[in-house]
Design an enzyme around this catalytic site. Structure first.
Site, PDB file in Angstrom:
ATOM      1  N   ASP A  45      23.615  24.916  82.104  1.00 62.75           N
ATOM      2  CA  ASP A  45      23.865  23.959  81.017  1.00 62.75           C
ATOM      3  C   ASP A  45      23.126  22.634  81.226  1.00 62.75           C
ATOM      4  O   ASP A  45      23.725  21.550  81.201  1.00 62.75           O
ATOM      5  CB  ASP A  45      25.368  23.683  80.885  1.00 62.75           C
ATOM      6  N   GLU A 217      27.474  28.992  70.905  1.00 63.54           N
ATOM      7  CA  GLU A 217      27.829  27.837  71.727  1.00 63.54           C
ATOM      8  C   GLU A 217      26.597  27.005  72.051  1.00 63.54           C
ATOM      9  O   GLU A 217      25.487  27.320  71.616  1.00 63.54           O
ATOM     10  CB  GLU A 217      28.514  28.301  73.014  1.00 63.54           C
ATOM     11  N   HIS A 283      21.498  27.639  76.520  1.00 61.63           N
ATOM     12  CA  HIS A 283      22.120  26.319  76.717  1.00 61.63           C
ATOM     13  C   HIS A 283      21.085  25.263  77.099  1.00 61.63           C
ATOM     14  O   HIS A 283      20.986  24.818  78.238  1.00 61.63           O
ATOM     15  CB  HIS A 283      23.223  26.380  77.757  1.00 61.63           C
ATOM     16  N   ARG A 312      22.259  30.852  87.422  1.00 63.28           N
ATOM     17  CA  ARG A 312      21.505  30.184  86.358  1.00 63.28           C
ATOM     18  C   ARG A 312      20.797  28.952  86.898  1.00 63.28           C
ATOM     19  O   ARG A 312      21.429  28.030  87.397  1.00 63.28           O
ATOM     20  CB  ARG A 312      22.439  29.804  85.208  1.00 63.28           C
TER      21      ARG A 312
END
Length: 345
Positions: A45, A217, A283, A312
């Site tokens: 993120d 999202e 994201h 990630r």
């Protein structure tokens, strides 16, 4: 008085400075024209904003809010992080600190983040919260808790954007068994206008329903090149290897609070690449090169198709624009492929 050139010649003739040593010195003093991803090995993120000569980068740590401050986007990994806030031991925002975003609004800094209650940690108790800091530098000063954003639903991944003289809040709302994209005008950086929140989009395509979930999202605003406005979002569950970016587009002059103003792209606009060994692309955030000439996407992805959210890393690459004014993100680059440094670094 000897010039630098004559001094170099004398040193070469005397044997003190050899051509090999001189060549190495010149190479070492010249900045590299490329960099290698990832920006951070552990970087889910990622969010980056640029103010003045500095980039302020953050990503999900799960346990606090941390900022990396640098003049070079490609050198985030070399920067010492600054932890600016840790959650309280108890309360609504005591656990699972996710998806931080740093915005400068009305001359102050605001840190939006997702959190839940440690006592009852679940999607039903997950909301977006915000902190305020009056310091010119967000890595200093005092962060004041402004509380929970007054969204209609529980949810995550809050973001803020100004368009047409109005500030908007966008987030991923939990509605029924799925998460959808919702928008609302803001009265101030911590308050949504009462009764004006609208659901813009729901999962409708198969690529938005991966991992056994129906999820939209991580929404981010991106102005188009021909007056339109885009919302780039992440689709499917984070553990789905085909996690990808979708896009909504509203024409210039549209009412952004009307769902019919938005057209959803039927295919992902940025997706995994088996050939390049890139999975779970999503994201993201957007930024400019230091000289303002280039557009860059900063996103997270995995190097393995393992069906997990873990692993990630944050990555950056330049993107271009289509003739119709919409973004062209291309393919996610392999970690083995050198990337040109942002122009102006």
């Amino acid at each position: 008085m000897l010039t630098a050139s004559w001094l170099r010649i004398l040193l070469l003739l005397s044997g003190i400075l050899t051509p090999t040593v001189e060549l190495l010195a010149q190479v070492e003093s010249k900045p590299a024209s490329t960099f290698m991803n990832p920006l951070r090995e552990d970087g889910p993120d990622p969010w980056v904003t640029r103010q003045g000569p500095y980039y302020y980068y953050t990503n999900t740590t799960g346990r606090n809010l941390t900022i990396w401050k640098t003049k070079a986007l490609s050198e985030i990994a070399q920067v010492k992080p600054v932890v600016v806030w840790t959650p309280p031991a108890t309360g609504m925002n005591s656990d699972a600190i996710w998806a931080p975003e740093l915005h400068q609004l009305d001359g102050k800094w605001y840190f939006y983040y997702t959190a839940t209650n440690k006592v009852n940690s679940s999607d039903n108790t997950r909301y977006v919260f915000v902190l305020e800091n009056a310091s010119a530098d967000p890595t200093t000063g005092t962060w004041v808790d402004k509380g929970k954003i007054n969204t209609r639903y529980s949810g995550l991944d809050g973001s803020v954007f100004e368009h047409g003289g109005q500030r908007y809040f966008l987030y991923s709302a939990y509605v029924g068994p799925q998460s959808v994209l919702a928008i609302a005008p803001m009265d101030n950086p911590w308050t949504l206008r009462a009764g004006k929140e609208v659901v813009l989009a729901q999962p409708t395509y198969a690529w938005e329903k991966g991992g056994g979930r129906q999820i939209l999202e991580g929404p981010e605003f991106l102005p188009g090149r021909k007056g339109q406005l885009n919302i780039v979002y992440s689709a499917s569950a984070c553990w789905d290897d085909n996690y990808a970016l979708g896009m909504l587009t509203a024409a210039e002059g549209s009412d952004l609070l009307r769902p019919e103003s938005w057209r959803k792209a039927p295919q992902p606009v940025f997706r995994p690449s088996a050939q390049n060994g890139v999975w779970g692309t999503g994201h993201n955030s957007f930024t400019k090169s230091p000289d303002g000439r280039e557009d860059w996407i900063v996103y997270h992805a995995k190097a393995a198709a393992d069906g997990k959210c873990a692993g990630r890393s944050s990555r950056a690459q330049r993107f271009t624009w289509n003739p119709d004014g919409t973004p062209n993100f291309g393919e996610p680059a392999s970690l083995l492929q050198p990337q040109p440094r942002p122009s102006g670094e």
